[in-house]
Scaffold this motif. Structure first.
Motif, PDB file in Angstrom:
ATOM      1  N   GLU A 234      -1.317 -38.070   4.063  1.00 55.72           N
ATOM      2  CA  GLU A 234      -2.395 -37.175   3.482  1.00 55.72           C
ATOM      3  C   GLU A 234      -3.800 -38.257   3.968  1.00 55.72           C
ATOM      4  O   GLU A 234      -4.831 -37.822   4.749  1.00 55.72           O
ATOM      5  CB  GLU A 234      -2.623 -37.250   2.191  1.00 55.72           C
ATOM      6  N   ARG A 235      -3.714 -39.410   4.026  1.00 64.00           N
ATOM      7  CA  ARG A 235      -4.840 -40.365   4.387  1.00 64.00           C
ATOM      8  C   ARG A 235      -5.062 -40.488   5.858  1.00 64.00           C
ATOM      9  O   ARG A 235      -6.239 -40.352   6.401  1.00 64.00           O
ATOM     10  CB  ARG A 235      -4.759 -41.547   3.968  1.00 64.00           C
ATOM     11  N   LEU A 236      -3.814 -40.029   6.687  1.00 60.37           N
ATOM     12  CA  LEU A 236      -3.677 -40.023   8.012  1.00 60.37           C
ATOM     13  C   LEU A 236      -4.668 -38.676   8.618  1.00 60.37           C
ATOM     14  O   LEU A 236      -5.471 -38.940   9.258  1.00 60.37           O
ATOM     15  CB  LEU A 236      -2.405 -40.153   8.695  1.00 60.37           C
TER      16      LEU A 236
ATOM     17  N   GLN B 217     -10.031 -36.848  11.029  1.00 63.13           N
ATOM     18  CA  GLN B 217     -11.131 -35.720  10.811  1.00 63.13           C
ATOM     19  C   GLN B 217     -12.054 -35.675  12.027  1.00 63.13           C
ATOM     20  O   GLN B 217     -12.572 -36.778  12.249  1.00 63.13           O
ATOM     21  CB  GLN B 217     -11.578 -35.375  10.032  1.00 63.13           C
ATOM     22  N   VAL B 218     -12.382 -34.744  12.848  1.00 69.36           N
ATOM     23  CA  VAL B 218     -13.652 -34.737  13.867  1.00 69.36           C
ATOM     24  C   VAL B 218     -14.187 -33.362  13.345  1.00 69.36           C
ATOM     25  O   VAL B 218     -13.758 -32.368  13.015  1.00 69.36           O
ATOM     26  CB  VAL B 218     -13.278 -34.722  15.218  1.00 69.36           C
TER      27      VAL B 218
ATOM     28  N   ARG C 286      -8.765 -43.061  16.114  1.00 70.73           N
ATOM     29  CA  ARG C 286      -8.726 -43.116  14.723  1.00 70.73           C
ATOM     30  C   ARG C 286      -7.465 -43.249  14.136  1.00 70.73           C
ATOM     31  O   ARG C 286      -7.113 -43.954  13.183  1.00 70.73           O
ATOM     32  CB  ARG C 286      -9.481 -41.874  14.137  1.00 70.73           C
ATOM     33  N   ALA C 287      -6.451 -42.413  14.682  1.00 71.13           N
ATOM     34  CA  ALA C 287      -4.921 -42.584  14.386  1.00 71.13           C
ATOM     35  C   ALA C 287      -4.311 -43.954  14.745  1.00 71.13           C
ATOM     36  O   ALA C 287      -3.716 -44.602  13.902  1.00 71.13           O
ATOM     37  CB  ALA C 287      -4.092 -41.532  15.310  1.00 71.13           C
ATOM     38  N   ALA C 288      -4.650 -44.837  15.659  1.00 77.34           N
ATOM     39  CA  ALA C 288      -4.350 -45.921  15.976  1.00 77.34           C
ATOM     40  C   ALA C 288      -5.108 -46.909  15.094  1.00 77.34           C
ATOM     41  O   ALA C 288      -4.085 -47.924  14.527  1.00 77.34           O
ATOM     42  CB  ALA C 288      -4.748 -46.267  17.360  1.00 77.34           C
ATOM     43  N   ARG C 289      -6.308 -46.650  14.641  1.00 77.51           N
ATOM     44  CA  ARG C 289      -6.914 -47.633  13.837  1.00 77.51           C
ATOM     45  C   ARG C 289      -6.248 -47.534  12.606  1.00 77.51           C
ATOM     46  O   ARG C 289      -6.006 -48.652  11.709  1.00 77.51           O
ATOM     47  CB  ARG C 289      -8.601 -47.387  13.615  1.00 77.51           C
ATOM     48  N   PHE C 290      -5.947 -46.402  11.969  1.00 77.49           N
ATOM     49  CA  PHE C 290      -5.376 -46.150  10.829  1.00 77.49           C
ATOM     50  C   PHE C 290      -4.109 -46.654  10.572  1.00 77.49           C
ATOM     51  O   PHE C 290      -3.719 -47.393   9.676  1.00 77.49           O
ATOM     52  CB  PHE C 290      -5.297 -44.776  10.201  1.00 77.49           C
TER      53      PHE C 290
END
Length: 783
Positions: A76-78, A83-84, A59-63
């Protein structure tokens, strides 16, 4: 021994053994449930945490990919993006680190200790830009394990009752009955033990499993058995091993003795074995097999009886041998004397002949009628002089000298007038006489001289070899006078290998002989020519005044040796290269001087051959550097230090890239990027070009296979590769391994590779064309 068996059985700690086994079962039962539960649940927890870590990184890579380069300003959006979901009792903390391992974002509160964590790299567009770390708490798992452990304790208590308490109660009843039976049996065994222990024979009983049932004290005493070493239940193998260790059965192995006993028991008949022990005693062993497969054995010491018999036999044999010796002594004595390779003469204390053999008479041209027992040694010497074997030697002086040394041990060598060499050895006899042996060592001296010559000279050319060269060079260096120098020339025949390969080794040997003859005509008698091995020769110039003398000789060497040779009807032309070292300035010992001359020879060959070169100090440093480079080069391939750079090939008609040329580079860990011209010639010289080229072709094919189908890959081939029969199979293997079509591979060869060994090279090119590979001429016109 039977009493000891009874006492040991009665006093065995059975209760403690049963209690210990019950406790072990209880502990295993109590621990199995919580330990097993803990291991399984920990694995599940670890897998869950790893999955959350992978999801966080994804998810971090996609963001980050969607936010572009501005993502560090929108943390903040990261945090929201990563979140899991987790159960309330499974608290996790998520952290994001940048490429410098600095924390960027954190989600979640602190987790109760103890904790464990997992981390995964964050990859965006094939590059690592940071890492994701997820930390979880192990406290909920430990609480669950504790609850399960309470249940395990209950099971453990039940197991102890079932496996310890109840069996012990039953055991108490059985031991009471057994005690009464043992007491009755003990009274009976006392009577039997008394009888067995007072036998003069050693007695033992074994069961069918070759285990000792019982043995009396005499059996143990006969073999000095330590107390408690052999007890009921001891195996026959162990008893034999013990006796071998004590040294009783010297020369026999355990398997040999076991095999003998088993064979005799298997026959089922009573048998007897007589053994002589290492301490000199003789023991008769009687074996009575039993129907149940066991046996009873008795051991009786018959040493005194056997000693008496042996003494009688020995005396009888001595009498027989002495009688036989008296009969044949004269025959043997005569045969020995007359068949000796040495001449022998024996004299008494008054210097009178007792006996001599035929060899002695023949050696000095005498006959049995001339020389008889009782003659004085002076008379015999005068007969030898009369035969003329001593030439013009002073007769009286020589005879008087020999007679004066008559009573002394001595060894001397005399050379007769006919060239024979006789070794005369005199030894005194106990009664004051003398025995003299005369041995013709003429052939021995010739053989020794021949061996010495062979050890110091080359067998093919007859020249001194390296060993004799070292001796003469050392001699020349130690005796060099002031104002003089010694020059060492190392000579290498250029293209000698080509002659060997084309005309054969006999022609090569003939060429070496002819070259050595030419060298003989160029040097003085005081100089030394030697063959160092192969096609390498050496010349030592002694007592010269300046290096100019060495220069003059080197010019003549190159000129004369390079003239054509006529061998088997064919004209052979070779050249020669010369390396020169001057002593003592370039070396004060042979090894140093030869080493420096060899460095100069290497420079001469590198400069184009058919020339000479004097040693210079910087050559040593260059050679050390070359060896260091060679060492680095040999390990570079395994260390992955080579790489391919791809240079586009442009089709000028279409103005499009039609392919690439693979250019090899060496990324040295200390020197940085090394170009091919700095290491390819060395790789060819040391035979490393084969593995290096195979790697380059394989790597280039694998890379090109991933390109669009219309692009070709071009690879340079070294001329040295065309001298190897493995070139075509190597290309085929590389194409097969990569899946690259053969027509997409271009092999670039130089004009030199085509002209060198042209027929073999053309044959290889035809094979490559059949495979489908394209051949391109590179650097045409420069060879």
């Amino acid at each position: 021994m039977l009493g000891a068996l009874r006492r040991r059985v009665g006093s065995a700690p059975v209760r403690r053994l049963v209690g210990l086994l019950g406790a072990i079962v209880a502990v295993i039962t109590a621990l199995a449930l919580p330990v097993g539960y803990g291991i399984i649940q920990y694995i599940k927890e670890a897998q869950t945490l790893a999955a959350k870590t992978d999801l966080t990184a994804f998810r971090a890579a996609r963001f980050i990919q969607s936010s572009g380069s501005g993502w560090p300003g929108d943390l903040e959006r990261l945090v929201e993006a990563i979140q899991v979901q987790s159960p309330p009792d499974r608290i996790v903390i998520q952290r994001i680190y940048d490429a410098n391992d600095a924390p960027v974002a954190v989600r979640g509160v602190s987790a109760p200790s103890p904790t464990f964590s997992r981390e995964v790299a964050i990859i965006v567009d094939g590059a690592k830009i940071g890492r994701a770390e997820v930390t979880g708490s192990l406290r909920p798992l430990l609480q669950e394990i504790g609850a399960v452990g309470l249940v395990g304790i209950g099971f453990g208590i039940a197991a102890y009752l079932a496996f310890a308490v109840l069996p012990l109660r039953a055991l108490d009843r059985s031991l009471g009955e057994l005690k009464e039976a043992n007491e009755k049996l003990g009274r009976q065994n006392v009577i039997l033990d008394t009888a067995l222990d007072n036998m003069f024979q050693g007695l033992a009983m074994f069961d069918a499993e070759e285990r000792l049932v019982f043995a009396n004290d005499r059996y143990l005493e006969m073999y000095h058995t330590p107390p408690g070493e052999i007890v009921p239940g001891t195996t026959l193998r162990h008893i034999i091993e013990l006796r071998i260790a004590q040294g009783f059965y010297a020369g026999s192995t355990v398997e040999q003795i076991l095999g003998t006993m088993r064979n005799r028991v298997a026959r089922g008949n009573i048998s007897h074995i007589t053994r002589t022990l290492a301490d000199g005693r003789t023991v008769t062993v009687s074996i009575w097999p039993r129907a149940d497969g066991g046996w009873v054995t008795t051991h009786q010491d018959i040493t005194e009886r056997e000693t008496l018999h042996a003494q009688l036999r020995e005396q009888h044999e001595l009498l027989r041998q002495r009688e036989e010796q008296l009969k044949i002594q004269n025959i043997h004595f005569d045969a020995a004397l007359n068949n000796m390779s040495q001449g022998l003469a024996m004299f008494d204390g008054e210097q009178r002949l007792l006996v001599c053999n035929r060899t002695y008479l023949d050696m000095y041209g005498l006959t049995a009628e001339q020389v008889k027992p009782g003659m004085s040694s002076r008379e015999i010497l005068e007969l030898r002089f009369a035969g003329g074997i001593y030439g013009n030697a002073d007769r009286d002086k020589l005879i008087d000298g020999w007679l004066a040394a008559f009573g002394k041990d001595s060894t001397r060598v005399q050379v007769l007038a006919d060239g024979r060499v006789i070794n005369v050895c005199r030894r005194r006899l106990p009664h004051g006489g003398l025995v003299v042996t005369h041995q013709d060592i003429t052939e021995q001296r010739r053989s020794e001289a021949k061996i010495v010559h062979m050890a110091l000279h080359d067998q093919l050319t007859g020249l001194p070899n390296r060993m004799l060269l070292n001796e003469r060079l050392e001699h020349a260096l130690t005796r060099v006078k002031r104002g003089e120098i010694v020059a060492l020339h190392l000579i290498d025949l250029d293209h000698f290998k080509t002659v060997n390969d084309t005309l054969g080794h006999p022609a090569g040997d003939k060429l070496l002989e002819m070259a050595s003859e030419r060298l003989h005509g160029l040097v003085r008698e005081t100089d030394t020519i030697a063959r160092m091995g192969g096609d390498e020769f050496a010349i030592v110039q002694v007592a010269i005044s300046s290096p100019a003398d060495a220069t003059s000789l080197a010019h003549r060497l190159i000129e004369v040796v390079s003239e054509p040779y006529e061998i088997e009807g064919q004209q052979v032309i070779i050249g020669t290269s010369v390396g020169i070292a001057i002593g003592p300035q370039d070396g004060r010992n042979p090894d140093q001087l030869i080493r420096n001359a060899d460095l100069a020879l290497y420079r001469a060959k590198s400069d184009g051959r058919r020339t000479f070169c004097f040693f210079e100090p910087e050559m040593d440093a260059q050679m050390q550097q070359r060896r260091a480079t060679e060492y680095d080069l040999r390990k570079a391939l395994g260390a992955g230090e080579f790489e391919l750079h791809y240079q586009p090939i442009v089709n000028l008609e279409r103005n499009r890239i039609s392919g690439c040329e693979a250019l090899i580079r060496w990324r040295h860990p200390k020197k940085g990027l090394v170009l091919p011209g700095q290491f390819i010639p060395l790789a060819e010289e040391i035979g490393f070009i084969g593995p290096l080229s195979e790697w380059a072709v394989r790597e280039a094919c694998a890379t090109a296979a991933k390109w669009p189908g219309e692009l070709r890959i071009a690879v340079n081939l070294s001329p040295a590769q065309f001298r190897s029969s493995g070139l075509v199979p190597m290309i085929t293997r590389s194409l097969a391994a990569s899946g690259l079509a053969a027509e997409r591979l271009e092999l670039e060869i130089t004009e030199t590779a085509l002209l060198d060994n042209g027929e073999a090279t053309l044959a290889t090119l035809y094979q490559l064309r059949e495979v489908g590979v394209h051949i391109v001429m590179d650097d045409f016109g420069t060879g």
